[in-house]
Enzyme design. Sequence first.
Site, short mmCIF file in Angstrom:
data_model
loop_
_atom_site.label_atom_id
_atom_site.label_comp_id
_atom_site.label_asym_id
_atom_site.label_seq_id
_atom_site.Cartn_x
_atom_site.Cartn_y
_atom_site.Cartn_z
N HIS A 55 0.85 -1.20 0.00
CA HIS A 55 0.00 0.00 0.00
C HIS A 55 0.88 1.24 0.00
O HIS A 55 2.03 1.21 0.45
CB HIS A 55 -0.90 0.01 1.23
CG HIS A 55 -2.00 -0.99 1.19
ND1 HIS A 55 -3.11 -0.89 1.98
CD2 HIS A 55 -2.17 -2.11 0.45
CE1 HIS A 55 -3.92 -1.91 1.75
NE2 HIS A 55 -3.37 -2.67 0.81
N GLU A 57 0.92 3.84 1.88
CA GLU A 57 1.41 4.23 3.19
C GLU A 57 2.62 3.40 3.61
O GLU A 57 3.58 3.95 4.16
CB GLU A 57 0.30 4.07 4.24
CG GLU A 57 -0.92 4.92 4.00
CD GLU A 57 -2.02 4.22 3.22
OE1 GLU A 57 -3.20 4.53 3.45
OE2 GLU A 57 -1.72 3.35 2.36
N CYS A 85 -6.29 2.07 5.75
CA CYS A 85 -6.95 0.84 6.22
C CYS A 85 -6.35 0.45 7.58
O CYS A 85 -5.44 1.09 8.08
CB CYS A 85 -6.75 -0.28 5.21
SG CYS A 85 -5.04 -0.87 5.09
N CYS A 88 -2.54 -0.25 7.47
CA CYS A 88 -1.74 0.96 7.35
C CYS A 88 -1.78 1.78 8.63
O CYS A 88 -0.76 2.37 9.02
CB CYS A 88 -2.18 1.77 6.14
SG CYS A 88 -1.78 0.92 4.59
#
Length: 158
Positions: A55, A57, A85, A88
């Site tokens: 992801h 992040e 999410c 993260c």
Amino acid sequence: MATDGDERWMREALKEAKSAFEEGEVPVGAVVVDGDRLIGRGHNRVEALKDATAHAEIIAIGAASSAKEDWRLEGTTMYVTVEPCMMCMGALFFSRVSHLVYGTRDRRAGACGGAIDLGKIGYMDRSIAVEGGLLESESQKLVLEFFARLRQSEKPLP
């Protein structure tokens, strides 16, 4: 309350999100800022890397940690185009990012109030100051366009 500096950094995160879009990835971009210096950036690379943890992040945190030569990112701010999410948010807590600014809410998977609010519970006596809605319409537009194109096509985006 957002400042001109906040908008500047969110625009950098939007550049990352646009790169993800162009690569056929869900268009999420993130940057990590220490004071007035950008120290990490990333965008979703899940499909390219065949890695569910790739992801924006996570990639930005890794880059920031490399730049600081330390996994502890106290005093830094992450700007991300879509509400993080649960995974993260966990990474933000573990890496000790102090401040999070996101663009658009994610009602399905967001962990800052969209689906669940991990930001309010804190972790190991740490908390993250969370602000949402910065350049929200621009962030949301990218995500909506991506999924509209995906639904219209039988093949992945270029």
